[in-house]
Design an enzyme around this catalytic site. Structure first.
Site, PDB file in Angstrom:
ATOM      1  N   ARG A 159       1.018  -1.330   0.026  1.00 20.74           N
ATOM      2  CA  ARG A 159       0.123   0.045  -0.048  1.00 20.74           C
ATOM      3  C   ARG A 159       0.828   1.265  -0.052  1.00 20.74           C
ATOM      4  NH1 ARG A 159      -2.029  -3.454   4.008  1.00 20.74           N
ATOM      5  NH2 ARG A 159      -4.241  -4.280   3.667  1.00 20.74           N
ATOM      6  N   LYS A 182      -2.643  -3.094   7.948  1.00 18.92           N
ATOM      7  CA  LYS A 182      -3.985  -2.241   8.549  1.00 18.92           C
ATOM      8  C   LYS A 182      -3.820  -3.279   9.736  1.00 18.92           C
ATOM      9  CE  LYS A 182      -6.392  -0.782   4.485  1.00 18.92           C
ATOM     10  NZ  LYS A 182      -7.762  -1.040   3.780  1.00 18.92           N
ATOM     11  N   HIS A 250      -2.784   2.642  -5.922  1.00 12.16           N
ATOM     12  CA  HIS A 250      -3.318   1.238  -5.345  1.00 12.16           C
ATOM     13  C   HIS A 250      -3.602   0.469  -6.464  1.00 12.16           C
ATOM     14  CE1 HIS A 250      -4.737  -0.370  -1.738  1.00 12.16           C
ATOM     15  NE2 HIS A 250      -5.614  -0.845  -2.320  1.00 12.16           N
ATOM     16  N   ARG A 253      -0.811  -1.968  -6.994  1.00 13.81           N
ATOM     17  CA  ARG A 253      -1.014  -2.990  -5.798  1.00 13.81           C
ATOM     18  C   ARG A 253      -1.793  -4.038  -6.642  1.00 13.81           C
ATOM     19  NH1 ARG A 253      -0.974  -4.676  -0.376  1.00 13.81           N
ATOM     20  NH2 ARG A 253      -3.062  -5.145   0.585  1.00 13.81           N
ATOM     21  N   HIS A 276      -4.052  -9.699   3.302  1.00 16.01           N
ATOM     22  CA  HIS A 276      -5.761  -9.710   3.690  1.00 16.01           C
ATOM     23  C   HIS A 276      -5.939 -10.655   4.496  1.00 16.01           C
ATOM     24  CE1 HIS A 276      -6.175  -8.295  -0.750  1.00 16.01           C
ATOM     25  NE2 HIS A 276      -5.964  -7.134  -0.023  1.00 16.01           N
ATOM     26  N   TYR A 285      -9.389  -8.295  -5.539  1.00 13.39           N
ATOM     27  CA  TYR A 285      -8.194  -7.801  -5.888  1.00 13.39           C
ATOM     28  C   TYR A 285      -7.447  -7.962  -6.990  1.00 13.39           C
ATOM     29  CZ  TYR A 285      -7.141  -4.359  -1.831  1.00 13.39           C
ATOM     30  OH  TYR A 285      -7.202  -3.525  -1.042  1.00 13.39           O
TER      31      TYR A 285
END
Length: 304
Positions: A159, A182, A250, A253, A276, A285
């Site tokens: 990211r 995250k 993004h 990615r 994830h 994705y």
């Protein structure tokens, strides 16, 4: 207005989300905003401050009124669904603590919306993006900086916030980089030679020596580099290349994941590389077609 007891309950729930669920700060702020907005509406709707007593007796009609109010003030279906999810999670947690029936709130249905699938770049477009970014800047060290950041996005699947958070302690880049993503979740990401070379070239050209506890990527005046600068240079590059507006940082990615899967990568391994929590997120994705997903499935679960 909400009562002190309800404010304390909300604070307790947010602490719970942070401590046990690993929610990131931005996520916690969004949760707080969503729930406070909901409680503020209920105060006005019922003409009284919301406390632990009134909040226990919310009805299906109350939920419909709130959702209609939100849509009436222009809140998009996707945003309302997110707010409803936060409200339900908080309400369910509160019901467990206070011992009341949360069915009226938990039964509320989220509005339907069209999910936006990520749009990765084609391999040649991703390479062209890196090459074009390199020639955007007037100063060679800034060109090297922008190239290094975009190479990390595409070559390591980072990211943009993760790339820009690398500090002097992370360089020279090792063969595997430990990334905190995250919710504070850590993962190991292999560093391709091209990414290591791009970062090394930037560090040699940068007029600001790296400090152990400071980000290595610098703005023009030596302060930390912000995402907007990379977003801007990529916007210029995509205009030159004739790429759509979806060719963002993004998207690099997304491209990393898609190209890796199309080259035969395993979905579970890619899930780990991206950080994830859910495999379904990784599938979204990668944006591969159903035939490719079935091919991967058949390889993993061959028929007798």
């Amino acid at each position: 207005m909400i009562s002190a007891a309800l404010s304390a309950a909300l604070a307790g729930w947010l602490d719970h989300q942070k401590a046990l669920k690993g929610a990131a700060e931005n996520t916690l702020k969004a949760y707080q905003t969503d729930v406070l907005g909901f409680l503020a509406f209920m105060s006005g709707h019922h003409g009284e401050a919301q406390g632990l007593g009134p909040i226990r007796t919310l009805t299906v009609s109350d939920m419909r009124a709130w959702m209609a109010h939100e849509r009436g003030r222009g809140v998009a279906a996707r945003s309302l669904a997110r707010s409803l999810s936060a409200v339900k999670t908080f309400y369910g947690w509160l019901a467990d603590r206070e011992g009341f029936d949360p069915s009226a709130v938990l039964s509320a249905r989220a509005p339907k919306f069209q999910k936006k699938l990520p749009r990765p770049l084609a391999p040649d477009a991703a390479r062209a993006m890196i090459d074009t970014v390199e020639v955007q800047a007037r100063e060679p060290w800034i060109a090297a900086r922008d190239t290094a950041v975009v190479t990390l996005l595409y070559g390591c699947g980072l990211r943009i916030s993760e790339a820009l958070s690398l500090t002097g302690r992370d360089v020279p880049l090792p063969a595997s980089l430990r990334i905190r993503g995250k919710g504070g979740k850590e993962r190991l990401v292999p560093v391709l030679p091209a990414a290591r070379a791009a970062v090394d070239a930037y560090l040699r050209a940068c007029p600001y020596p790296p400090a152990a506890d400071a980000p290595i990527f610098k703005g023009t005046r030596g302060g930390p580099l912000y995402p907007r600068a990379i977003q801007s240079v990529m916007a210029q590059a995509r205009m030159q290349l004739g790429l759509p507006a979806t060719a963002t940082p993004h998207a690099m990615r997304h491209s990393f994941a898609t190209h890796l899967l199309n080259a035969g990568g395993d979905l579970r391994a890619i899930q780990e590389l991206l950080g994830h929590a859910s495999l379904s997120t990784t599938q979204a994705y990668t944006a591969v077609d159903t035939a490719r997903l079935m091919e991967v499935y058949d390889q993993a679960h061959p028929r007798a």
